[in-house]
Scaffold this motif. Structure first.
Motif, short mmCIF file in Angstrom:
data_model
loop_
_atom_site.label_atom_id
_atom_site.label_comp_id
_atom_site.label_asym_id
_atom_site.label_seq_id
_atom_site.Cartn_x
_atom_site.Cartn_y
_atom_site.Cartn_z
N THR A 3 0.86 -1.19 0.00
CA THR A 3 0.00 0.00 0.00
C THR A 3 0.89 1.23 0.00
O THR A 3 1.95 1.23 0.62
CB THR A 3 -0.86 0.12 1.28
N ILE A 4 0.42 2.24 -0.67
CA ILE A 4 1.14 3.50 -0.65
C ILE A 4 0.22 4.56 -0.13
O ILE A 4 -0.96 4.63 -0.52
CB ILE A 4 1.64 3.86 -2.07
N LEU A 6 -0.26 8.62 0.43
CA LEU A 6 0.20 9.97 0.10
C LEU A 6 -0.60 10.97 0.91
O LEU A 6 -1.80 10.81 1.06
CB LEU A 6 0.01 10.27 -1.39
N ILE A 66 -3.30 4.00 -1.69
CA ILE A 66 -3.38 3.27 -2.96
C ILE A 66 -3.04 1.81 -2.74
O ILE A 66 -1.99 1.49 -2.16
CB ILE A 66 -2.37 3.86 -3.98
N THR A 67 -3.90 0.93 -3.15
CA THR A 67 -3.60 -0.51 -3.13
C THR A 67 -3.80 -1.01 -4.56
O THR A 67 -4.27 -0.28 -5.41
CB THR A 67 -4.56 -1.28 -2.19
N PRO A 68 -3.43 -2.27 -4.81
CA PRO A 68 -3.64 -2.79 -6.17
C PRO A 68 -5.13 -2.78 -6.56
O PRO A 68 -5.45 -2.78 -7.74
CB PRO A 68 -3.11 -4.21 -6.10
#
Lengths: 145, 426
Positions: A3-4, A6, A66-68
């Motif tokens: 996971t990202i 921001l 953000i996840t896939p």
């Protein structure tokens, strides 16, 4: 699962930087390879939410996870809050002051446009504490799933 | 070592002249340039042939290729289709009739102005805009660099590009068909040459988007025609009989001209210069420009008069086209029924596809790489100095993650390391 996250600050009335949080998220999603039509839906929603903070609220923030599978965005501000969320959800409804409309912002449609473009939307608003707009756009929708 | 390139590119590097400075790398709108081993190198997947690097290189190490005039020998019958911007390239006394006469002297059998095709395309654009109210704004397909910019950097806007062929294509189709019919010869024996101000047009002829093959057979740069004619323009035989286009088509040669020639009640935005185009496309992506019906977007400052293959200063050329336009009719007769393209011929044959640059085809891997990039970015100074050979710290971090660069190549980090060592010595 990777996971990202921001995070961005949003400054009230800072039209110079308005839209920069959405723009940074957009470029990250492009690099990651999210499908263009999904990016478009995310960005349109983020941009509306971000502009709402710049135009109507006080300072705020945007967080995007953000996840896939999905992008989960939370846009928060610290007031004054929306008096009537139901009304604000109607197309064409705008409370933007005249000087802001002259800049080309505040034509209404903000919240309905977010609703149209997201898979899940929660709006939590309390006067005078502020508003949290929370939405999810999934990477695989109808056509791909 | 030799591999077949994925894309044709007209914009190239003269390695011997490259000093490895960072001018082109910083100016490139798609971050397609890196400095490696003291020389610039172009990443072909990213390059859109806009020519910004040619414009900005102080050492003239960047250039663009087009076809040589010798290529005319490959065809029995040769037709020149000059770009509208050619009208601004020569002293006014030559007149458009003289430019067209000059092209005949260069070895062409026939000339048909692309400005003429532009008038016809303009009418079709107006019709398309009117019949497709569901997509706003529509974006012009005329500038090949802008089309490629959208494919590479703004894939979500591909469906906004009006799926129509360009004035160059329509002019080529009309010219070839009419000549074949009139002369009774095979289309294969007819060579249609676009006289181009633009390297990206060279690319779009060799490697078209939206069609398998281009209707144009070759591209000759305006600069080459200029060289041939400039020393004897007073002896050139003027051919007013060849002039077909009016001011409406001619003005396509400068920014705003395309929009002005689209009739009807439509709101049109005009933007020129690739970095300005990027700003407008960003806003379009945010759904912030839906009040416009049409966007004319051109990579070159000033529009096609700003193209790399032109010789004249773009501001002078622009004024000249405006001046000529005031002296001629708005549009010439469109009564050429044998040449008129069919409705279908205006439409692109193939769907435009995105060419996005992503970190990895696998989304999980791409996310992991993005995570690494963000971590590396934290260590970098954020000065975007370019000394590492990448245009920004962010692109440097990306190159590191992709195994194309090493963290030690950051001179700011190295300088700090050096300071630490010096302190340690004392």
């Amino acid at each position: 699962m990777t996971t990202i996250e921001l995070s961005f600050d949003i400054k009230h009335n800072d039209f110079d930087r308005a839209g920069s949080a959405s723009s940074a998220l957009k470029n990250t999603l492009k690099q990651i390879g999210y499908p263009p039509d999904i990016i478009k839906r995310i960005v349109v929603s983020c941009y509306e939410a971000e502009m709402n903070v710049v135009v109507h609220a006080s300072d705020g923030s945007m967080k995007a996870v953000i996840t896939p599978d999905e992008v989960h965005v939370t846009v928060k501000d610290s007031g004054p809050g929306i008096e009537n969320v139901e009304m604000a959800m109607k197309e064409g409804f705008s409370t933007a002051p005249e000087r802001i409309r002259e800049l080309g912002f505040g034509a209404g449609m903000g919240l309905p446009n977010i609703k149209k473009n997201t898979d899940e939307l929660k709006i939590d608003s309390k006067i005078p504490n502020g508003t949290t707009v929370d939405f999810i756009v999934r990477r695989m929708n109808g056509q791909d799933a | 070592m030799d591999r077949t390139p994925k894309y044709f590119h007209s914009v190239r590097l003269k390695e011997d002249d490259c000093k490895g400075c960072t001018h082109c790398m910083r100016r490139c709108p798609t971050e397609a340039i890196r400095i490696r081993n003291g020389k610039a190198s172009i990443i072909e997947e990213r390059c859109i042939d806009c020519g910004e690097c040619i414009r900005t290189c102080p050492n003239h190490a960047k250039y663009a290729v087009s076809d040589p005039l010798k290529m005319l020998e490959n065809f029995k019958y040769r037709i020149a289709i000059p770009a509208p911007s050619i009208a601004g390239q020569f002293p006014e006394r030559l007149e458009v009739a003289g430019i067209l006469g000059g092209l005949i002297e260069c070895g062409f059998d026939e000339v048909l102005e692309v400005a003429f095709g532009a008038e016809i395309v303009s009418d079709y654009i107006a019709k398309y805009i009117d019949e497709h109210q569901d997509m706003r704004p529509l974006i012009s397909s005329a500038c090949p660099s802008v089309v490629r910019l959208i494919q590479v950097r703004f894939p979500s806007l591909i469906s906004n590009i009006i799926p129509l062929v360009t004035p160059m294509d329509i002019t080529a189709i009309m010219a070839k068909r009419s000549a074949a019919k009139r002369l009774g010869i095979d289309g294969k024996d007819i060579g249609v040459f676009f006289i181009t101000p633009c390297p990206a047009k060279v690319t779009s002829v060799k490697d078209p988007e939206g069609d398998e093959v281009s209707p144009v057979d070759g591209t000759i740069s305006i600069a080459e025609i200029y060289e041939h004619l400039i020393n004897h323009i007073d002896k050139v035989k003027k051919r007013p009989d060849l002039v077909r286009a009016g001011s409406r088509g001619l003005l396509w040669g400068k920014e705003g001209g395309e929009n002005d020639s689209i009739k009807g009640k439509v709101r049109k935005l005009s933007v020129d210069g690739i970095h300005n185009v990027i700003k407008v496309l960003e806003k379009t992506e945010d759904d912030d420009l839906t009040q416009f019906d049409y966007i004319e977007a051109q990579a070159c400052p000033g529009g096609c008069v700003g193209g790399i293959f032109n010789v004249e200063n773009s501001f002078v050329a622009k004024e000249r086209i405006e001046n000529i336009s005031r002296m001629i009719e708005g549009e010439r007769s469109n009564a050429e029924s044998d040449r008129m393209p069919s409705e279908k011929e205006f439409l692109l044959k193939e769907k435009l596809l995105p060419r996005p640059i992503t970190l990895d085809p696998d989304i999980n891997a791409a996310l992991r790489k993005m995570e690494n990039i963000k971590e590396i970015e934290q260590k970098l100074p954020g000065l975007d100095c370019g000394a590492c050979g990448c245009p920004t710290c962010a692109s440097f971090a990306e190159d590191i993650v992709q195994g194309k660069a090493k963290l030690e190549e950051c001179i700011v980090i190295m300088k700090e390391e050096l300071k630490k060592l010096e302190k340690g010595d004392k």
